[in-house]
Design an enzyme around this catalytic site. Structure first.
Site, PDB file in Angstrom:
ATOM      1  N   ASN A  81       1.439   0.068 -12.095  1.00  0.00           N
ATOM      2  CA  ASN A  81       0.035   0.240 -12.418  1.00  0.00           C
ATOM      3  C   ASN A  81      -0.108   0.793 -13.836  1.00  0.00           C
ATOM      4  O   ASN A  81       0.565   1.755 -14.201  1.00  0.00           O
ATOM      5  CB  ASN A  81      -0.584   1.212 -11.401  1.00  0.00           C
ATOM      6  CG  ASN A  81      -2.067   1.358 -11.553  1.00  0.00           C
ATOM      7  OD1 ASN A  81      -2.548   1.765 -12.596  1.00  0.00           O
ATOM      8  ND2 ASN A  81      -2.803   1.050 -10.506  1.00  0.00           N
ATOM      9  N   HIS A  92      -2.759  -3.472 -11.514  1.00  0.00           N
ATOM     10  CA  HIS A  92      -2.117  -2.668 -10.483  1.00  0.00           C
ATOM     11  C   HIS A  92      -0.642  -3.050 -10.387  1.00  0.00           C
ATOM     12  O   HIS A  92      -0.189  -3.963 -11.068  1.00  0.00           O
ATOM     13  CB  HIS A  92      -2.820  -2.886  -9.151  1.00  0.00           C
ATOM     14  CG  HIS A  92      -4.210  -2.340  -9.124  1.00  0.00           C
ATOM     15  ND1 HIS A  92      -5.014  -2.434  -8.019  1.00  0.00           N
ATOM     16  CD2 HIS A  92      -4.934  -1.666 -10.055  1.00  0.00           C
ATOM     17  CE1 HIS A  92      -6.177  -1.857  -8.262  1.00  0.00           C
ATOM     18  NE2 HIS A  92      -6.151  -1.386  -9.500  1.00  0.00           N
ATOM     19  N   GLU A  94       0.956  -4.605  -8.095  1.00  0.00           N
ATOM     20  CA  GLU A  94       1.123  -5.979  -7.617  1.00  0.00           C
ATOM     21  C   GLU A  94       0.729  -7.000  -8.687  1.00  0.00           C
ATOM     22  O   GLU A  94       1.457  -7.965  -8.917  1.00  0.00           O
ATOM     23  CB  GLU A  94       0.267  -6.203  -6.359  1.00  0.00           C
ATOM     24  CG  GLU A  94       0.607  -5.281  -5.207  1.00  0.00           C
ATOM     25  CD  GLU A  94      -0.191  -3.978  -5.176  1.00  0.00           C
ATOM     26  OE1 GLU A  94      -0.239  -3.349  -4.112  1.00  0.00           O
ATOM     27  OE2 GLU A  94      -0.771  -3.588  -6.220  1.00  0.00           O
ATOM     28  N   SER A 116       0.042   0.324   0.046  1.00  0.00           N
ATOM     29  CA  SER A 116      -0.739  -0.761   0.649  1.00  0.00           C
ATOM     30  C   SER A 116      -1.719  -1.324  -0.376  1.00  0.00           C
ATOM     31  O   SER A 116      -2.380  -0.571  -1.086  1.00  0.00           O
ATOM     32  CB  SER A 116      -1.488  -0.232   1.872  1.00  0.00           C
ATOM     33  OG  SER A 116      -2.185  -1.277   2.500  1.00  0.00           O
ATOM     34  N   CYS A 118      -4.828  -2.908  -2.486  1.00  0.00           N
ATOM     35  CA  CYS A 118      -6.282  -2.855  -2.502  1.00  0.00           C
ATOM     36  C   CYS A 118      -6.831  -4.252  -2.205  1.00  0.00           C
ATOM     37  O   CYS A 118      -6.070  -5.218  -2.069  1.00  0.00           O
ATOM     38  CB  CYS A 118      -6.776  -2.368  -3.867  1.00  0.00           C
ATOM     39  SG  CYS A 118      -6.539  -3.571  -5.201  1.00  0.00           S
ATOM     40  N   CYS A 121      -5.724  -6.902  -4.902  1.00  0.00           N
ATOM     41  CA  CYS A 121      -4.306  -7.266  -4.814  1.00  0.00           C
ATOM     42  C   CYS A 121      -4.012  -8.026  -3.526  1.00  0.00           C
ATOM     43  O   CYS A 121      -3.217  -8.966  -3.519  1.00  0.00           O
ATOM     44  CB  CYS A 121      -3.432  -6.026  -4.933  1.00  0.00           C
ATOM     45  SG  CYS A 121      -3.513  -5.286  -6.587  1.00  0.00           S
ATOM     46  N   ASP A 181      -9.181   3.900  -9.873  1.00  0.00           N
ATOM     47  CA  ASP A 181      -8.206   2.826  -9.697  1.00  0.00           C
ATOM     48  C   ASP A 181      -8.596   1.925  -8.527  1.00  0.00           C
ATOM     49  O   ASP A 181      -8.426   0.714  -8.589  1.00  0.00           O
ATOM     50  CB  ASP A 181      -6.814   3.426  -9.475  1.00  0.00           C
ATOM     51  CG  ASP A 181      -5.728   2.379  -9.517  1.00  0.00           C
ATOM     52  OD1 ASP A 181      -5.666   1.632 -10.514  1.00  0.00           O
ATOM     53  OD2 ASP A 181      -4.945   2.300  -8.553  1.00  0.00           O
TER      54      ASP A 181
END
Length: 197
Positions: A81, A92, A94, A116, A118, A121, A181
């Site tokens: 991130n 982020h 991912e 996990s 968002c 993502c 974020d």
């Protein structure tokens, strides 16, 4: 040029950290294919955590991502991130890993993420047709796992105790940055306006 990390190299935090920090494009020259093949899911999650810690050390959100080819187990993309570091509202862990991997067919890949995903993502993961997602922390955040399963993504939980602890610490230290974020600066402004002065 002979690879520096070979099949006989022990899997240690130091080696995994070197892999986390090296440019992905240089890995095929530095790391022997057989080394990647002996790495477990926990090892790849460890790399995602080390990338998350890199983000935290840079003053950002501690979330890392790693993408591997399911057959060769080679790393295709990785990242962390950079909301704060690059002033980038949706880079982020991912999305950073996907950007690093570039234009490719993700249907035979696995994404390892230290937290996990968002909503943004999660959408990226199913829209790019990742075969599998492995999540390292559902303690601090969760919610999109069932939706991703309904979209055809195999979702596995492999919590990393250090990742859970680091994100919990970060969330206490920087609650406004954490909110930004996840939901943007508008959410931070709205949250601030509802707090008693």
């Amino acid at each position: 040029m002979k690879p520096f990390i070979t099949r006989d190299t022990p899997v240690t935090d130091e080696v995994l950290n070197a892999i986390a920090y090296l440019p992905t494009s240089s890995l095929p020259k530095i790391v022997e294919n057989e080394f990647f093949q002996k790495l477990t899911d926990r090892d790849f999650m460890r790399i995602a955590f080390l990338l998350a810690r890199k983000g935290y050390d840079e003053g950002g959100s501690p979330i890392g991502g790693v993408i591997i080819d399911n057959q060769t187990r080679q790393i295709l993309g990785k990242g962390h991130n950079t909301l704060v570091q690059e002033n980038h509202p949706y880079n982020h862990g991912e999305t950073s890993a996907v950007r690093d991997a570039g234009r490719r067919d993700f249907s035979r890949t696995t994404m390892f993420t230290s937290l996990s995903p968002c909503d943004i993502c999660a959408a990226l993961i199913y829209m790019r047709q990742f075969q599998r997602l492995v999540i390292g922390d559902v303690t601090n955040s969760s919610g999109n796992e069932d939706m991703l399963r309904r979209k055809g993504v195999q979702v596995d939980i492999l919590e990393d105790a250090e990742a859970v602890a680091l994100y919990g610490k970060y969330r206490k230290e920087k609650p406004e940055q954490d909110l930004e974020d996840w939901q943007g600066q508008a959410a931070v402004r709205k949250d601030s306006s509802t707090k008693p002065s």
